[in-house]
Motif scaffolding. Structure first.
Motif, PDB file in Angstrom:
ATOM      1  N   THR A 187     -22.685   0.263 -76.534  1.00 44.94           N
ATOM      2  CA  THR A 187     -21.820  -0.914 -76.653  1.00 44.94           C
ATOM      3  C   THR A 187     -21.939  -1.523 -78.040  1.00 44.94           C
ATOM      4  O   THR A 187     -20.933  -1.891 -78.671  1.00 44.94           O
ATOM      5  CB  THR A 187     -22.203  -1.962 -75.588  1.00 44.94           C
ATOM      6  OG1 THR A 187     -22.147  -1.360 -74.289  1.00 44.94           O
ATOM      7  CG2 THR A 187     -21.259  -3.158 -75.626  1.00 44.94           C
ATOM      8  N   ARG A 243     -10.417  -5.032 -71.999  1.00 45.41           N
ATOM      9  CA  ARG A 243     -11.852  -5.112 -72.324  1.00 45.41           C
ATOM     10  C   ARG A 243     -12.715  -5.107 -71.057  1.00 45.41           C
ATOM     11  O   ARG A 243     -13.770  -4.462 -71.008  1.00 45.41           O
ATOM     12  CB  ARG A 243     -12.113  -6.380 -73.142  1.00 45.41           C
ATOM     13  CG  ARG A 243     -13.587  -6.690 -73.407  1.00 45.41           C
ATOM     14  CD  ARG A 243     -14.143  -5.919 -74.558  1.00 45.41           C
ATOM     15  NE  ARG A 243     -15.510  -6.327 -74.863  1.00 45.41           N
ATOM     16  CZ  ARG A 243     -16.256  -5.837 -75.838  1.00 45.41           C
ATOM     17  NH1 ARG A 243     -15.748  -4.918 -76.640  1.00 45.41           N
ATOM     18  NH2 ARG A 243     -17.474  -6.251 -76.046  1.00 45.41           N
ATOM     19  N   TYR A 256     -13.037  -1.623 -69.618  1.00 45.81           N
ATOM     20  CA  TYR A 256     -13.898  -0.850 -70.530  1.00 45.81           C
ATOM     21  C   TYR A 256     -15.372  -1.158 -70.277  1.00 45.81           C
ATOM     22  O   TYR A 256     -16.201  -0.243 -70.155  1.00 45.81           O
ATOM     23  CB  TYR A 256     -13.487  -1.176 -71.962  1.00 45.81           C
ATOM     24  CG  TYR A 256     -14.481  -0.840 -73.042  1.00 45.81           C
ATOM     25  CD1 TYR A 256     -14.754   0.482 -73.384  1.00 45.81           C
ATOM     26  CD2 TYR A 256     -15.129  -1.855 -73.753  1.00 45.81           C
ATOM     27  CE1 TYR A 256     -15.652   0.782 -74.396  1.00 45.81           C
ATOM     28  CE2 TYR A 256     -16.016  -1.562 -74.765  1.00 45.81           C
ATOM     29  CZ  TYR A 256     -16.277  -0.244 -75.083  1.00 45.81           C
ATOM     30  OH  TYR A 256     -17.167   0.045 -76.091  1.00 45.81           O
ATOM     31  N   LEU A 257     -15.719  -2.433 -70.185  1.00 43.93           N
ATOM     32  CA  LEU A 257     -17.113  -2.818 -69.944  1.00 43.93           C
ATOM     33  C   LEU A 257     -17.581  -2.339 -68.573  1.00 43.93           C
ATOM     34  O   LEU A 257     -18.738  -1.932 -68.408  1.00 43.93           O
ATOM     35  CB  LEU A 257     -17.275  -4.332 -70.065  1.00 43.93           C
ATOM     36  CG  LEU A 257     -17.122  -4.910 -71.476  1.00 43.93           C
ATOM     37  CD1 LEU A 257     -17.179  -6.431 -71.435  1.00 43.93           C
ATOM     38  CD2 LEU A 257     -18.202  -4.369 -72.410  1.00 43.93           C
ATOM     39  N   ALA A 296     -20.251   0.740 -80.774  1.00 38.98           N
ATOM     40  CA  ALA A 296     -18.792   0.728 -80.675  1.00 38.98           C
ATOM     41  C   ALA A 296     -18.211  -0.575 -81.204  1.00 38.98           C
ATOM     42  O   ALA A 296     -17.162  -0.579 -81.866  1.00 38.98           O
ATOM     43  CB  ALA A 296     -18.371   0.958 -79.228  1.00 38.98           C
ATOM     44  N   ASP A 297     -18.886  -1.693 -80.936  1.00 31.16           N
ATOM     45  CA  ASP A 297     -18.407  -2.988 -81.430  1.00 31.16           C
ATOM     46  C   ASP A 297     -18.710  -3.176 -82.914  1.00 31.16           C
ATOM     47  O   ASP A 297     -17.940  -3.810 -83.641  1.00 31.16           O
ATOM     48  CB  ASP A 297     -19.042  -4.124 -80.631  1.00 31.16           C
ATOM     49  CG  ASP A 297     -18.412  -4.302 -79.259  1.00 31.16           C
ATOM     50  OD1 ASP A 297     -17.303  -3.776 -79.037  1.00 31.16           O
ATOM     51  OD2 ASP A 297     -19.027  -4.954 -78.401  1.00 31.16           O
ATOM     52  N   LEU A 305     -18.595   1.223 -68.965  1.00 26.51           N
ATOM     53  CA  LEU A 305     -19.814   1.343 -69.772  1.00 26.51           C
ATOM     54  C   LEU A 305     -21.060   1.142 -68.916  1.00 26.51           C
ATOM     55  O   LEU A 305     -22.062   1.854 -69.069  1.00 26.51           O
ATOM     56  CB  LEU A 305     -19.808   0.307 -70.902  1.00 26.51           C
ATOM     57  CG  LEU A 305     -19.242   0.743 -72.241  1.00 26.51           C
ATOM     58  CD1 LEU A 305     -19.095  -0.464 -73.163  1.00 26.51           C
ATOM     59  CD2 LEU A 305     -20.152   1.789 -72.896  1.00 26.51           C
ATOM     60  N   THR A 361     -13.357   6.275 -75.619  1.00 29.18           N
ATOM     61  CA  THR A 361     -14.216   5.142 -75.953  1.00 29.18           C
ATOM     62  C   THR A 361     -15.685   5.473 -75.678  1.00 29.18           C
ATOM     63  O   THR A 361     -16.019   6.535 -75.138  1.00 29.18           O
ATOM     64  CB  THR A 361     -13.851   3.892 -75.137  1.00 29.18           C
ATOM     65  OG1 THR A 361     -14.198   4.120 -73.755  1.00 29.18           O
ATOM     66  CG2 THR A 361     -12.367   3.551 -75.256  1.00 29.18           C
ATOM     67  N   ALA A 362     -16.534   4.514 -76.034  1.00 29.49           N
ATOM     68  CA  ALA A 362     -17.968   4.645 -75.748  1.00 29.49           C
ATOM     69  C   ALA A 362     -18.223   4.798 -74.258  1.00 29.49           C
ATOM     70  O   ALA A 362     -19.231   5.391 -73.851  1.00 29.49           O
ATOM     71  CB  ALA A 362     -18.722   3.441 -76.301  1.00 29.49           C
ATOM     72  N   PRO A 379     -15.758  -0.957 -85.431  1.00 26.21           N
ATOM     73  CA  PRO A 379     -14.464  -0.886 -84.743  1.00 26.21           C
ATOM     74  C   PRO A 379     -13.504   0.131 -85.348  1.00 26.21           C
ATOM     75  O   PRO A 379     -12.574   0.578 -84.673  1.00 26.21           O
ATOM     76  CB  PRO A 379     -13.921  -2.309 -84.868  1.00 26.21           C
ATOM     77  CG  PRO A 379     -14.624  -2.895 -86.060  1.00 26.21           C
ATOM     78  CD  PRO A 379     -15.981  -2.274 -86.051  1.00 26.21           C
ATOM     79  N   ASN A 394     -14.267   1.268 -79.073  1.00 23.71           N
ATOM     80  CA  ASN A 394     -14.375   0.093 -78.203  1.00 23.71           C
ATOM     81  C   ASN A 394     -12.991  -0.426 -77.835  1.00 23.71           C
ATOM     82  O   ASN A 394     -11.976   0.014 -78.366  1.00 23.71           O
ATOM     83  CB  ASN A 394     -15.193  -1.006 -78.875  1.00 23.71           C
ATOM     84  CG  ASN A 394     -14.421  -1.691 -79.989  1.00 23.71           C
ATOM     85  OD1 ASN A 394     -13.517  -1.101 -80.591  1.00 23.71           O
ATOM     86  ND2 ASN A 394     -14.777  -2.922 -80.284  1.00 23.71           N
TER      87      ASN A 394
END
Length: 205
Positions: A70, A90, A93-94, A73-74, A97, A152-153, A77, A82
């Protein structure tokens, strides 16, 4: 330069793969768990839990695999790994993760090492194995990635668990999972990470 403390043939492969996806300079610091290097006083000062991976970025040290993914990825960018804060997707996505360590990995390990007594479903953070697999299969089937067309991650965290689980016959080889794993295996960053992991594994064998 970032420093990744890792060991071949371990969960830290996931962080190694994420570093390759991010494409930023980093140093690999071998912390060979086969020799107990993760329990030395020097490494425990970095991660008191005595686990790999760990990431040092300037004065910041990040442990826990999903947190490392996390963070990276942040932090970068431009790699588009992310979903930015404020974007409607978002939350989804979280979710994925943290579905990795919170549900998928826990369900797989419980299946591989059964408890003496079957716990009540409400006691388990993931509920039950079959539901975990069904929810995950439905998500990767919508593909190509968990967030649609964007890799994404979350795909790194989930994808590593699926590939590892199928390798050791702890995740069922459902068509949804095998197709997803094949897409992951075709990624150049995956291949670079695997080459580095295998090279170090051979050196430390």
């Amino acid at each position: 330069m970032m420093q990744l403390y890792w060991s071949p043939r371990s969960r830290s492969f996931t962080a190694l793969w994420l570093m390759e996806e991010a494409g930023k300079p980093y140093e690999r610091v071998l912390t060979d768990i086969s020799t107990g290097a993760q329990r030395t006083p020097e490494y425990l000062a970095i991660n008191p839990m005595g686990k790999v991976p760990a990431l040092r970025h300037g004065d910041t040290v990040i442990t826990e695999l999903a947190a490392i993914c996390t963070y990276l990825a942040d932090e970068f960018p431009g790699a588009k790994l992310n979903v930015p804060i404020g974007a409607p997707a978002r939350g989804t996505y979280l979710k994925w993760l943290f579905f990795g360590p919170g549900c998928l990995e826990a369900a797989v390990i419980d299946r591989a090492a059964p408890r003496k007594e079957e716990p009540r479903r409400a006691m388990l953070g993931y509920g039950d194995f079959d539901t975990t697999m069904n929810v995950l299969a439905a998500a990767v089937a919508q593909g190509p990635w968990l967030m649609g067309d964007q890799f994404t991650a979350a795909d790194v965290v989930i994808g590593a668990n699926i590939r590892w689980g199928m390798m050791f016959k702890m995740v069922p080889e459902r068509p949804e999972f095998t197709a997803y794993a094949a897409r992951i295996a075709a990624r150049p960053a995956t291949q670079r990470a695997e080459a580095k992991d295998k090279e170090m594994a051979a050196q430390t064998a």
